[in-house]
Write a protein that holds these residues in place. Structure first.
Motif, PDB file in Angstrom:
ATOM      1  N   GLY A  96     -10.856   4.740  -4.040  1.00 40.87           N
ATOM      2  CA  GLY A  96     -10.390   3.765  -3.073  1.00 40.87           C
ATOM      3  C   GLY A  96     -11.534   3.017  -2.446  1.00 40.87           C
ATOM      4  O   GLY A  96     -11.018   2.100  -1.783  1.00 40.87           O
ATOM      5  N   TRP A 153     -13.187   4.060   0.238  1.00 43.99           N
ATOM      6  CA  TRP A 153     -13.511   4.274   1.941  1.00 43.99           C
ATOM      7  C   TRP A 153     -13.899   5.746   1.874  1.00 43.99           C
ATOM      8  O   TRP A 153     -14.060   6.139   3.024  1.00 43.99           O
ATOM      9  CB  TRP A 153     -11.857   4.238   2.483  1.00 43.99           C
ATOM     10  CG  TRP A 153     -11.419   2.801   2.576  1.00 43.99           C
ATOM     11  CD1 TRP A 153     -10.654   2.186   1.673  1.00 43.99           C
ATOM     12  CD2 TRP A 153     -11.826   1.850   3.455  1.00 43.99           C
ATOM     13  NE1 TRP A 153     -10.495   0.936   2.248  1.00 43.99           N
ATOM     14  CE2 TRP A 153     -11.225   0.660   3.182  1.00 43.99           C
ATOM     15  CE3 TRP A 153     -12.659   2.074   4.589  1.00 43.99           C
ATOM     16  CZ2 TRP A 153     -11.349  -0.416   3.961  1.00 43.99           C
ATOM     17  CZ3 TRP A 153     -12.833   0.675   5.394  1.00 43.99           C
ATOM     18  CH2 TRP A 153     -12.189  -0.430   5.117  1.00 43.99           C
ATOM     19  N   GLY A 212      -0.018   4.521   0.989  1.00 42.01           N
ATOM     20  CA  GLY A 212      -0.639   5.294   1.737  1.00 42.01           C
ATOM     21  C   GLY A 212       0.095   6.148   2.625  1.00 42.01           C
ATOM     22  O   GLY A 212       1.622   6.446   2.287  1.00 42.01           O
ATOM     23  N   GLN A 233     -10.341  -4.672   2.801  1.00 42.35           N
ATOM     24  CA  GLN A 233     -11.150  -4.603   1.533  1.00 42.35           C
ATOM     25  C   GLN A 233     -12.491  -3.754   1.862  1.00 42.35           C
ATOM     26  O   GLN A 233     -13.330  -4.569   2.691  1.00 42.35           O
ATOM     27  CB  GLN A 233     -11.343  -5.959   1.086  1.00 42.35           C
ATOM     28  CG  GLN A 233     -10.164  -6.767   0.878  1.00 42.35           C
ATOM     29  CD  GLN A 233      -9.127  -5.964  -0.154  1.00 42.35           C
ATOM     30  OE1 GLN A 233      -9.548  -5.450  -0.898  1.00 42.35           O
ATOM     31  NE2 GLN A 233      -7.800  -6.218   0.197  1.00 42.35           N
ATOM     32  N   PRO A 234     -12.760  -2.592   1.342  1.00 40.51           N
ATOM     33  CA  PRO A 234     -14.170  -1.976   1.714  1.00 40.51           C
ATOM     34  C   PRO A 234     -15.296  -2.800   0.816  1.00 40.51           C
ATOM     35  O   PRO A 234     -16.332  -2.252   0.979  1.00 40.51           O
ATOM     36  CB  PRO A 234     -13.696  -0.610   1.272  1.00 40.51           C
ATOM     37  CG  PRO A 234     -12.777  -0.773   0.006  1.00 40.51           C
ATOM     38  CD  PRO A 234     -12.010  -1.864   0.355  1.00 40.51           C
ATOM     39  N   THR A 239     -15.469   4.938  10.674  1.00 45.69           N
ATOM     40  CA  THR A 239     -16.196   4.738   9.404  1.00 45.69           C
ATOM     41  C   THR A 239     -17.448   4.993   9.129  1.00 45.69           C
ATOM     42  O   THR A 239     -17.965   5.499   8.387  1.00 45.69           O
ATOM     43  CB  THR A 239     -15.684   3.239   9.155  1.00 45.69           C
ATOM     44  OG1 THR A 239     -14.367   3.233   9.120  1.00 45.69           O
ATOM     45  CG2 THR A 239     -16.056   2.758   7.711  1.00 45.69           C
ATOM     46  N   GLY A 257      -2.747  -0.101   5.503  1.00 44.40           N
ATOM     47  CA  GLY A 257      -4.168  -0.121   4.841  1.00 44.40           C
ATOM     48  C   GLY A 257      -5.318  -0.746   5.770  1.00 44.40           C
ATOM     49  O   GLY A 257      -5.015  -1.747   6.489  1.00 44.40           O
ATOM     50  N   ASN A 306      -6.792   5.404  -1.018  1.00 46.52           N
ATOM     51  CA  ASN A 306      -7.689   5.071  -0.125  1.00 46.52           C
ATOM     52  C   ASN A 306      -8.479   6.632   0.380  1.00 46.52           C
ATOM     53  O   ASN A 306      -9.476   6.737   1.081  1.00 46.52           O
ATOM     54  CB  ASN A 306      -7.308   4.443   1.022  1.00 46.52           C
ATOM     55  CG  ASN A 306      -7.356   3.087   0.557  1.00 46.52           C
ATOM     56  OD1 ASN A 306      -7.861   2.604  -0.231  1.00 46.52           O
ATOM     57  ND2 ASN A 306      -6.690   2.152   1.572  1.00 46.52           N
ATOM     58  N   TRP A 307      -7.603   7.840  -0.075  1.00 49.31           N
ATOM     59  CA  TRP A 307      -8.257   8.997   0.528  1.00 49.31           C
ATOM     60  C   TRP A 307      -9.048   9.703  -0.661  1.00 49.31           C
ATOM     61  O   TRP A 307      -9.238  10.986  -0.547  1.00 49.31           O
ATOM     62  CB  TRP A 307      -7.151  10.024   0.887  1.00 49.31           C
ATOM     63  CG  TRP A 307      -6.445   9.581   2.011  1.00 49.31           C
ATOM     64  CD1 TRP A 307      -5.339   8.909   2.004  1.00 49.31           C
ATOM     65  CD2 TRP A 307      -6.852   9.600   3.221  1.00 49.31           C
ATOM     66  NE1 TRP A 307      -4.975   8.496   3.287  1.00 49.31           N
ATOM     67  CE2 TRP A 307      -5.893   8.873   4.391  1.00 49.31           C
ATOM     68  CE3 TRP A 307      -8.035  10.181   3.905  1.00 49.31           C
ATOM     69  CZ2 TRP A 307      -5.939   8.999   5.396  1.00 49.31           C
ATOM     70  CZ3 TRP A 307      -7.990  10.357   5.381  1.00 49.31           C
ATOM     71  CH2 TRP A 307      -7.123   9.510   6.251  1.00 49.31           C
ATOM     72  N   SER A 367      -5.094  13.586   0.195  1.00 53.46           N
ATOM     73  CA  SER A 367      -4.271  12.740  -1.071  1.00 53.46           C
ATOM     74  C   SER A 367      -3.636  13.389  -1.811  1.00 53.46           C
ATOM     75  O   SER A 367      -2.615  13.114  -2.506  1.00 53.46           O
ATOM     76  CB  SER A 367      -5.511  11.964  -1.728  1.00 53.46           C
ATOM     77  OG  SER A 367      -5.937  12.853  -2.918  1.00 53.46           O
ATOM     78  N   ALA A 381     -17.473   0.251   0.019  1.00 54.25           N
ATOM     79  CA  ALA A 381     -17.316   0.872  -1.028  1.00 54.25           C
ATOM     80  C   ALA A 381     -18.805   1.337  -2.182  1.00 54.25           C
ATOM     81  O   ALA A 381     -18.503   2.474  -2.701  1.00 54.25           O
ATOM     82  CB  ALA A 381     -16.175  -0.203  -1.850  1.00 54.25           C
ATOM     83  N   GLY A 408       0.829  -1.116   0.045  1.00 49.53           N
ATOM     84  CA  GLY A 408       0.143   0.288  -0.085  1.00 49.53           C
ATOM     85  C   GLY A 408       1.001   1.341  -0.024  1.00 49.53           C
ATOM     86  O   GLY A 408       1.811   1.368   0.820  1.00 49.53           O
TER      87      GLY A 408
END
Length: 435
Positions: free
Chosen positions: A50, A52, A11, A173-174, A214, A170, A45-46, A119, A189, A9
Motif C-alpha cells: 500500500g 504507507w 480500509g 497518495q504516498p 507518518t 484513505g 494501506n496496512w 490488515s 511509498a 477505499g
C-alpha cells in the motif's frame, strides 16, 4: 427502496460501516448496501504494497478499538444491545479466538499488532460479511441528475458505480514528494518499499519532513539504518508527545460535549492530542538516540545541487518571515496524508454541487466547518461523508481508528434519500436513530 453507499477505499472505516450494515440487515432493519471501490485489496494501506508501511511496525491505537468500538450503538431503539452483541462477532478478540491466537496474545501482555496482522484482521471481518468490493481505481467522481434524483457516479477504467451516498476514506497518495524522480528524495511509498525489501539506507545527513505519526513511524524505522544524523523538519516549535492519558483518550472514544467547545478550544485540543505529535512510544525511542535533531520551519523550496538536496525553510520570527537553507544527503518526504487528496477527482458537476452547498469556494477550512453530526457535508445532496475531515466539528476520534462503532452509527443513521439537511436546523441536535 434500498439505498447504496459507495466508499472510496476498502480500509478500516469501510469495513466497519459494511460490518454494521450487514448486521442491521440480518436483524431485519433497513440499511444501505455498502460497496467499496478499491484499486488493490481490503486493508491494502496496512500492508507493504500500500505504500504507507512495511507491514512490520506496530499499530499505534489499541487493537481493542476495533470495528465495533465503543459498542454503544444508537441506531435501533430497544435493540441496540442486540446490535452491539452482534458486532462483537467481528471484534479483535473474536478474530484471535477464531484463528487460535487469543491465549498467546494474552500471555504476551496484549501487544499491539503489526500493521500486517491488523490488515489480516480487517480482511477476516470483510470475509465474514461477504463485503462487496469493486476492484478498480477511481479516476473521476461526478453527479448524475437523473429522474430518480442526484446520485454519485464513481468512474474507474472499466465501469461506473452509482450510489445514493459517498464516503471518501484513505490518506491519499504516498508516492508524492517534493522532488519527484530524484533518487536523493524518497516519497513515503519509496521509503517503505526499501524497508520492506530490507534495503538499509546509508547516508551521513538525513532529513525527515513532517511532525506527525507518518514521520514518527519512519523515524522508528530509521533507527536501525546506517545514518549519522537525522533531522526532523516540522513547523512546530518542538517535537510534541501525543497525550495518551485517560482524559485525552476519552475525547477520542466519546465526543459527548465536543460541540459545546468553542472552535478555538477544539483546535487547541486537536493540536495537543492528534496533529503534529508523536506517540509516547516513539518519543521514548527518540530520547535514547542522540542522532536525532529538530529544525523548525516549512519547506518552501527544494533543489538538487552539488550532490546534495538543499532545502529552503521558512519560519516566522518576531512577526517577520525568515528563510534559511540546509543541505542533506537524503531527504524523506514524510509530510503525511493529504486530507484533500480526492479533490482532483471531482468532475465540474460535482464541484458545483459542493460549492453550492458550501456557499463558496471549496477549501479545506470550508469543508471541515461544514461537516454535520452524520459526518457528511451539510446542505449538500447527494450525501458526501468525509470522516477524515470531521475532527474539528464532531470529535478527534472520527478521522482515525478511535471510535469506529460510533462512526458507523453516524453514517448509517444518515438520510440517503437525497434531501439536503440545513446546517442551521441540525446544529445542536443529537444524531437520530434509524426508525
Amino acid at each position: 427502496m434500498s439505498r447504496t453507499l459507495a466508499v472510496v477505499g476498502a480500509g478500516t472505516k469501510a469495513v466497519a460501516v459494511a460490518a454494521k450494515a450487514a448486521e442491521l440487515r440480518d436483524m431485519g432493519v433497513e440499511a444501505p448496501d455498502v460497496v467499496a471501490v478499491e484499486k488493490t485489496g481490503v486493508a491494502a494501506n496496512w500492508q507493504a504494497d500500500g505504500g504507507w508501511t512495511d507491514g512490520q511496525h506496530r499499530l499505534g491505537t489499541s487493537p481493542e478499538k476495533d470495528v465495533g468500538f465503543p459498542y454503544r450503538s444508537n441506531l435501533v431503539p430497544r435493540r441496540n444491545a442486540e446490535l452491539d452483541e452482534r458486532m462483537t462477532r467481528h471484534s479483535w478478540q473474536q478474530y484471535l479466538i477464531s484463528t487460535g491466537q487469543f491465549a498467546e496474545w494474552v500471555d504476551r501482555g496484549r501487544p499491539a499488532p503489526t500493521h500486517r496482522r491488523w490488515s489480516q484482521y480487517l480482511r477476516w471481518v470483510a470475509g465474514n460479511i461477504d463485503m462487496s468490493v469493486v476492484t478498480g481505481e477511481v479516476q473521476s467522481i461526478s453527479v448524475d441528475t437523473g429522474a430518480d434524483g442526484h446520485r454519485w457516479q464513481l468512474h474507474t477504467a472499466d465501469q461506473t458505480v452509482e450510489a445514493d451516498g459517498l464516503m471518501i476514506t484513505g490518506p491519499g497518495q504516498p508516492e508524492r514528494s517534493i522532488l519527484p524522480g530524484n533518487p536523493r528524495v524518497l516519497s513515503i511509498a519509496q521509503f517503505w518499499h526499501r524497508a520492506a525489501q530490507h534495503e538499509l539506507i546509508s547516508a551521513e545527513r538525513v532529513a525527515v519532513i513532517g511532525g506527525g505519526e507518518t514521520a514518527a513511524s519512519m523515524l522508528n524505522e530509521l533507527f536501525r539504518h546506517r545514518v549519522s544524523t537525522i533531522t526532523v523538519i516540522s513547523p512546530q516549535v518542538t517535537l510534541f508527545t501525543r497525550g495518551e492519558g485517560y482524559f485525552e483518550n476519552a475525547l477520542f472514544s466519546d465526543p459527548t460535549g465536543w460541540t459545546s467547545l468553542t472552535m478555538a478550544e477544539r483546535r487547541d485540543a486537536l493540536m495537543r492530542t492528534d496533529r503534529g505529535v508523536f506517540s509516547a512510544r516513539v518519543q521514548d525511542a527518540l530520547l535514547a538516540d542522540d542522532r536525532i535533531r529538530h529544525l523548525r520551519g516549512r519547506v518552501a523550496h527544494a533543489v538538487a545541487r552539488d550532490g546534495r538536496i538543499r532545502l529552503t525553510l521558512s519560519t516566522i520570527k518576531g512577526g517577520e518571515s525568515l528563510e534559511t537553507v540546509h543541505g542533506f544527503d537524503l531527504v524523506i518526504d514524510g509530510s503525511g496524508a493529504d486530507a484533500l487528496w480526492f479533490v482532483p477527482l471531482l468532475a465540474q458537476d460535482a464541484l458545483d454541487v459542493l460549492e453550492l452547498g458550501l456557499g463558496g469556494p471549496l477549501t479545506g477550512e470550508s469543508l471541515q466547518e461544514a461537516i454535520g453530526d452524520d459526518l457528511a457535508l451539510t446542505d449538500v445532496s447527494p450525501k458526501l461523508f468525509l470522516p477524515g475531515l470531521a475532527g474539528l466539528t464532531q470529535g478527534p476520534g472520527f478521522p482515525n481508528l478511535s471510535c469506529l462503532g460510533l462512526l458507523s452509527d453516524r453514517i448509517l443513521g444518515a438520510d440517503l434519500s437525497g434531501a439536503p439537511h440545513s446546517s442551521t436546523s441540525r446544529r445542536g441536535h443529537e444524531h437520530q436513530p434509524i426508525r
